[in-house]
Design an enzyme around this catalytic site. Structure first.
Site: not given
Ligand code: PLP
Length: 389
Positions: A199, A325
């Site tokens: 990302s 989140c």
């Molecule tokens: N996976 C991990 C380990 C993350 O830390 C995050 C975001 O905090 C994500 C997936 C999700 O990424 P995005 O914010 O680009 O959807």
């Protein structure tokens, strides 16, 4: 008031040089990469140059990079796409208890649709046990999805060894490397991973753009229905400015990786030492060595983490109580729970994440504020303790 941002694991600011590279793609270079005339053709060329830069960061070939709208989409696609692809060979998936919700909720979705998921545990440092992983494999196992580095406690998993186990048993291996990319030297060929999620907004690129590495030869079914973009695997007009920003951020991350790791690790170690030396009853969560350079996840005993977070915010300091989140809820962190931290201590835990713009002065100021606020909160804490705070 001084502003100190210590939440780089939640998101990073876009670097000025990245933004400068993106801006023309909103205005004069706005073409649709699918259009046949020059404006579209040059957009397509620039898109593929960015693809190359992202590929280089993880040692992949550019044809193995598929742009998505974010890391979450890449995770959903990898897990659900693999399940669909391998359905006729089995219905069992192995993941861990400490994954990001993008993986956990994708697995829950699959469980409601006839698949079985084993969530393996981790030790008290947050590392998976390879024997437990191998023991969990059955003749029905079609996918192993284990994160590269954890977003809350920063622990880095033995990805190469997991890749070898997956290969030995002829099982697909996906890793969520959203936190690891740009912070760890990654070469997908040496690691033996089949799919890897990333990302841009975690590496000083824009939000709303991610990518999934899919090993050459693995034909993961398309997740979106529509046009023929991304080699017919991910429909939807490309976020060209975002992709260009991702490419530039990846290029910068690759060039500066060694220096970044050295500098951020040293700042992180300095911060942890200062806090532990100056504030009693504080513990570091997660492995100290196999850890993301910028991560300091600390438990402050006899304190509510949310109260501490708010007091820090009032002093201009931004930190997190867990992954961004889940921080809106008071549900105790599933990651800290998995490493065996009791609930009352989970509530006293904060994640400090250090990044490229953090200075030693920022950390000194944070420690100074922490000393005062922790003392104040402990003096009014309803949580009794033998030291009489
Ligand atoms: N996976 C991990 C380990 C993350 O830390 C995050 C975001 O905090 C994500 C997936 C999700 O990424 P995005 O914010 O680009 O959807």
């Amino acid at each position: 008031m001084r502003r100190v941002y210590l939440d780089y694991s939640a998101t990073t600011p876009v670097k000025k040089i990245v933004l400068d590279e993106m801006i023309p793609y909103f205005t004069e270079k706005f073409g649709n990469p699918s259009s046949l005339y020059e404006l579209g053709a040059s957009a397509k060329t620039d898109l593929n140059i960015s693809r190359e830069k992202v590929a280089k960061l993880i040692g992949a070939s550019e044809r193995e990079i598929y742009f998505t709208s974010c890391g979450t989409e890449a995770d959903n696609w990898a897990v659900i796409g693999s399940a669909r692809l391998k359905k006729k060979y089995g219905n069992h998936i192995i993941t861990t208890k400490i994954e990001h919700h993008a993986i956990l909720h994708s697995c829950e979705y699959l469980e409601k649709n006839g698949y079985e998921v084993t969530y393996i545990g981790v030790d008290e440092k947050g590392i998976v046990n390879l024997k437990e992983l191998e023991d969990a494999i059955t003749s029905n196992t079609i996918l192993i999805s284990i994160m590269f580095a954890n977003n809350e406690i920063g622990t880095i998993q033995p990805i190469k060894e997991i890749g070898e186990i997956a290969k030995k048993h002829n099982i697909l291996f996906h890793t969520d490397a959203v936190q690891a990319v740009g912070n760890v030297d990654i070469n997908v060929k040496e690691l033996g991973v089949d799919m890897l999620s990333m990302s841009a907004h975690k590496i000083y690129g824009p939000k709303g753009i991610g990518a999934l590495y899919i090993r050459k030869g693995l034909i993961l079914p398309s997740y979106m229905n529509g046009g023929a973009q991304e080699n017919k695997r991910r429909a939807g007009t490309e976020n060209l400015a975002g992709i260009v920003g991702f490419g530039k951020a990846a290029e910068l991350a690759k060039e500066g990786l060694d220096e970044h790791i050295k500098k951020i690790t040293s700042l992180r170690n300095y911060f942890i030492k200062e806090v532990l030396d100056k504030i009693p009853n504080v513990y570091v969560n997660g492995d100290l060595e196999k850890r993301l350079p910028g991560n300091a996840n600390l438990t402050f005993e006899f304190i509510e983490g949310e109260a501490l977070l708010l007091y820090l915010d009032m002093n201009g300091i931004s930190v997190s109580t867990g992954s961004a989140c889940s921080s809106a809820s008071l549900v105790p962190s599933h990651v800290l729970d998995a490493i065996g931290i009791p609930v009352e201590k989970i509530h006293g835990s904060l994640r400090f994440s250090i990044g490229d713009f953090t200075t030693k002065e920022d950390l000194d100021y944070t420690v100074e504020v922490l000393i005062k606020v922790v003392d104040k909160l402990r003096s009014i804490s309803s949580v009794s303790n033998e030291k009489g705070w």
